[in-house]
Design a protein around this motif. Structure first.
Motif, PDB file in Angstrom:
ATOM      1  N   THR A 196       0.828  -1.211   0.000  1.00 21.46           N
ATOM      2  CA  THR A 196       0.000   0.000   0.000  1.00 21.46           C
ATOM      3  C   THR A 196       0.861   1.260   0.000  1.00 21.46           C
ATOM      4  N   VAL A 217       2.405   1.684  -3.432  1.00 20.31           N
ATOM      5  CA  VAL A 217       1.418   2.177  -4.403  1.00 20.31           C
ATOM      6  C   VAL A 217       1.223   3.677  -4.237  1.00 20.31           C
ATOM      7  N   SER A 218       1.141   4.106  -2.976  1.00 23.02           N
ATOM      8  CA  SER A 218       0.958   5.531  -2.709  1.00 23.02           C
ATOM      9  C   SER A 218       2.157   6.333  -3.227  1.00 23.02           C
ATOM     10  N   THR A 267       2.147   6.358  -7.053  1.00 24.36           N
ATOM     11  CA  THR A 267       1.102   7.258  -7.569  1.00 24.36           C
ATOM     12  C   THR A 267       1.622   8.695  -7.601  1.00 24.36           C
ATOM     13  N   GLU A 268       2.269   9.115  -6.506  1.00 23.51           N
ATOM     14  CA  GLU A 268       2.818  10.480  -6.442  1.00 23.51           C
ATOM     15  C   GLU A 268       3.890  10.691  -7.521  1.00 23.51           C
ATOM     16  N   ILE A 313       4.290   9.030 -10.364  1.00 21.87           N
ATOM     17  CA  ILE A 313       3.679   9.015 -11.710  1.00 21.87           C
ATOM     18  C   ILE A 313       3.074  10.373 -12.015  1.00 21.87           C
ATOM     19  N   GLN A 314       2.371  10.946 -11.035  1.00 25.62           N
ATOM     20  CA  GLN A 314       1.732  12.254 -11.250  1.00 25.62           C
ATOM     21  C   GLN A 314       2.780  13.352 -11.452  1.00 25.62           C
ATOM     22  N   MET A 363      -1.146   4.319 -14.967  1.00 21.33           N
ATOM     23  CA  MET A 363      -2.173   4.163 -13.935  1.00 21.33           C
ATOM     24  C   MET A 363      -2.833   2.794 -14.022  1.00 21.33           C
ATOM     25  N   LEU A 370      -0.422   0.375 -12.582  1.00 20.50           N
ATOM     26  CA  LEU A 370      -0.389   0.558 -11.129  1.00 20.50           C
ATOM     27  C   LEU A 370      -1.576  -0.141 -10.474  1.00 20.50           C
ATOM     28  N   ASP A 371      -2.733  -0.051 -11.117  1.00 13.21           N
ATOM     29  CA  ASP A 371      -3.930  -0.726 -10.606  1.00 13.21           C
ATOM     30  C   ASP A 371      -3.711  -2.234 -10.595  1.00 13.21           C
ATOM     31  N   GLU A 411      -1.355  -3.226  -7.792  1.00 10.63           N
ATOM     32  CA  GLU A 411      -2.008  -3.202  -6.488  1.00 10.63           C
ATOM     33  C   GLU A 411      -2.779  -4.496  -6.227  1.00 10.63           C
TER      34      GLU A 411
END
Length: 773
Positions: free
Chosen positions: A246, A249-250, A253-254, A256-257, A270, A273-274, A277
């Motif tokens: 988790t 993944v967090s 995500t940061e 990637i953005q 994304m 990433l899904d 997860e």
């Protein structure tokens, strides 16, 4: 006041509201004219005409701002509120239409005509009423906003017009539609209109209900996933797994953005990433996806360094680091100038071609510094797998991107100077042809959408300044060579080598060996001796090694206490480097018969060749020695045939080829010699031997010959001329077509030599031997 269904009554304009006959409702009245109209109605017979404004934003409506059809109502009750507003209770009496405006001040007084419902009850009207009641019941069940008591009230209504009005008043319709129903005087038509309207509302409500259920299910699923994730976090925490996947993944995500990827790549990232997860950590696929995402976020997508477009600064840096190489420096400065004017030029693709040690790689590094860009180098020597360039597909174990994408990751910007070192050393085998994969990388029209098998998404290489290096252009496939701008660095002249040694190499070696100029001094004549007799190269790598050897010996002398300061000259250089390692080709001391001086081009620069011809009694056998290649053997055969054709003109026995064996020899037999430039030299040596006339010793010559005696152009004139100058020759005979290359020769050398361009061998013979007898 009433007469024939006409009434003269005050008018009360309504904003955003409409009253049907038989409706009872409260109104809040605040406008001054409306208040006065109400007060007048209370003084008369409590009747007032309510008409809706066409635009509710208008504060003081004119006659044209009001609908003609409205409702004649009775004011049942009036109450003044503390804020000055009047709250009234009104009851709709009947439909009415404005016939005329009687008065406009201080409020509107109108003459209205009542329009009571006129109908004849029959089976069709009864059926329409039942349908309307049924639809209204269904609507109530769907809506839940209308009470069941209202349904009971509606069911008991027997007048069809009233039924239509009551049902319409309970529907959430736009004011315009409500007004249209109010305008419909015909009862049957009004019922039909309301049935149609309520049927549409039912369908809308049914759709809303479906959408609501779908949203509810989605929310329930999201809540369930959230709950399960929280449970997973708690379990992982208890197991000491910190935050497990988790947290990863967090973090991903940061990243990637923050990577500023193109929209298409962001969607893929994304999606992956899904998947990451959901895939268990123990699964092999988990690490594959993780590595892929790591590459996506570490490759630069938009980050770029700003070019330093100061041409003078760039020129200073290039001159500081490199002596000579004017063509390359000029090309870099041209690129900077165009960038400064256009700011949209694609990165150039240059290929620096030349022998080892001439500074191709270090020049590329200086170019990066001069324009303020990151520098990244990829060596292509020995690469024989296409996947090394394009990457491996992710289905393979241990897959990773190709060297181009790896280099971009190291660069961290989208516009580095990217050095493709040793591009001529690539080869191919059953795994593919890497040079074919390089075609896309080095094509300015295609590399804005480079496709790597691992990344899969298109990557823009158009902002990269590619610089390739090569020793031998012949081994680079034609299509690949066509995509690059070839800049040849032929090698350094003796003068250039001496300057490079003094200005660059010596200071570097002194620093590396812990010495200073006060401890070691190498004189210019010693450096010249090194260049001539201890190195044989086009570049300066060997020269640098010789300087390092001198520094090592000096360090030993100083540390052992023999001397505190060492001075190296040409006389004592052998104490440091030993005896001379190479012959320095010198011209003959006197004119010789059958010996001509040719000029050759080798991979380490230019050199002189003594071509010797001897005659001996025999049967006309032509013997060639000196480890000659096929080209030089053919040149010798051609020269021999030409000389036979000139026998009469030069007063040579026409049957000499039957009486003598002719031996053509090029000394230094262990060194391979080949190339199309010895033709005229062999002809001159043959003619000298056959005519017994000496060749002028100060003449050097280069050029290929045809059977008809034409002199063909050659390459490497600069290197050949330098070797001639070094050997002490004073005259150079060269092909007429090479006259344009004389400008490339350093001026100091050019001024000490005489150049004789020739187009036919007769001109060569005249210069070397004189006129025929």
């Amino acid at each position: 006041m009433s007469e024939n269904n006409n009434h003269i009554v005050p008018l009360l304009p309504l904003r955003g509201l409409l009253v049907y006959p038989t409706m009872v409702l409260h109104l809040d009245v605040g406008r001054e004219r409306s208040v006065q109209a109400l007060e007048q109605a209370m003084m008369d017979d409590h009747l007032i005409f309510l008409s809706t404004q066409k635009d509710m934003a208008v504060d003081q409506p004119e006659q044209d701002d009001l609908y003609q059809m409205g409702t004649l109502t009775k004011v049942k009750q009036m109450l003044k509120l503390p804020n000055g507003t009047i709250r009234v209770l009104v009851e709709g009496v009947e439909r009415a239409e404005i016939s005329s405006f009687v008065d406009v001040n201080p409020f509107y007084t109108v003459n209205v005509k009542s329009l009571p419902d006129d109908y004849e009850k029959n089976a069709e009207l009864e059926a329409m009423m039942r349908t309307l009641v049924e639809y209204f019941e269904q609507y109530i069940n769907l809506s839940k906003k209308v009470s069941n008591e209202t349904l009971s009230t509606v069911t008991d209504i027997e007048e069809p017009g009233r039924l239509a009005d009551i049902v319409a008043s309970h529907l959430p319709l736009k004011l315009k539609i409500k007004q249209e129903i109010l305008n419909t005087v015909d009862v049957k038509e009004r019922l039909s209109r309301v049935i149609e309207t309520i049927n549409n509302e039912k369908e809308v409500l049914s759709l809303e209900k479906k959408i609501g259920q779908r949203v509810k299910k989605s929310m329930e699923r999201t809540q369930k996933e959230y709950y399960l994730r929280e449970q997973m976090k708690a379990i992982q925490k208890e197991l000491g797994d910190k935050e497990g996947k988790t947290g990863e993944v967090s973090d991903l995500t940061e990243r990637i953005q923050a990577a500023n990827m193109p929209e298409s790549v962001l969607k893929i990232a994304m999606k992956e990433l899904d998947r990451y997860e959901k895939v268990p950590s123990t699964s092999a696929e988990s690490s594959v996806i993780r590595n892929y995402l790591e590459w996506l976020v570490t490759i630069p997508w938009t980050e770029a360094t700003e070019d330093d477009l100061d041409i003078h600064r760039a020129e200073e840096i290039l001159d500081r680091d490199h002596f000579g190489l004017e063509k390359v420096k000029e090309r870099v400065l041209e690129y900077l100038a165009v960038q400064q004017l256009s700011e949209s030029l694609k990165g150039p693709i240059l290929c620096l071609a030349g022998p080892p040690g001439v500074g191709k790689t270090s020049l590329a590094r200086s170019i990066a510094e001069s324009i303020g860009r990151k520098f990244v180098r990829v060596s292509l020597g020995g690469v024989r797998d296409e996947s090394e360039i394009r990457g491996h597909r992710r289905t393979y174990v241990g897959a990773m991107p190709g060297r181009i994408i790896q280099g971009m990751k190291k660069a961290t910007t989208v516009n580095p100077v990217f050095l493709l070192d040793e591009i001529d050393k690539m080869s191919n085998d059953f795994r593919g042809d890497p040079s074919a994969a390089m075609l896309e990388v080095l094509d300015p029209e295609q590399n804005n959408s480079f496709s790597d098998h691992y990344i899969e998404e298109q990557y823009d290489l158009s902002k990269v300044m590619f610089i390739a290096t090569a020793n031998n252009l012949a081994t680079i496939p034609g299509p690949l060579r066509d995509r690059m701008e070839i800049i040849t660095i032929a090698g350094y002249t003796e003068i250039e080598k001496i300057n490079i040694a003094k200005d660059h190499l010596l200071s570097k070696q002194l620093k590396d060996h812990g010495l200073s100029k006060s401890k070691l001094q190498i004189r210019d004549d010693a450096i010249q001796e090194m260049v001539r007799y201890h190195t044989r190269e086009a570049g300066v790598r060997g020269l640098e090694r010789q300087l390092a050897a001198v520094c090592r010996k000096t360090a030993k002398i100083i540390v052992s206490g023999e001397k505190k300061r060492v001075i190296v000259t040409a006389n004592n250089l052998s104490d440091f480097l030993g005896k001379r390692k190479f012959r320095y080709g010198l011209a003959e001391t006197e004119d010789q018969i059958g010996v001509a001086t040719g000029l050759a081009y080798t991979t380490v620069g230019g050199d002189t060749l003594q071509i010797e011809v001897s005659l001996s009694p025999g049967k006309g056998k032509l013997v060639l020695t000196g480890k000659l290649g096929d080209v030089m053997k053919e040149s010798a055969q051609t020269a021999f045939s030409f000389v036979r054709s000139k026998a009469t003109e030069w007063n040579i026995d026409e049957k000499f080829h039957e009486k003598f064996d002719i031996h053509i020899h090029v000394p230094e037999g262990a060194v391979p010699k080949d190339g199309p430039s010895a033709g005229i030299t062999i002809v001159t040596a043959l003619m000298s031997a056959l005519t017994n006339r000496p060749i002028k010793r100060a003449i050097g010559m280069t050029g290929e010959v045809t059977l008809r005696g034409r002199v063909l152009p050659i390459g490497g004139l600069k290197e050949k001329t330098l070797s001639a100058h070094r050997a002490g020759l004073t005259t150079i005979i060269l092909p007429k077509e090479n006259e344009r290359d004389i400008d490339d020769i350093p001026e100091t050398v050019r001024n000490e030599l005489t150049f004789i361009p020739v187009s036919h061998v007769d001109e060569v013979l005249k210069q070397a031997l004189g006129d025929p007898l």
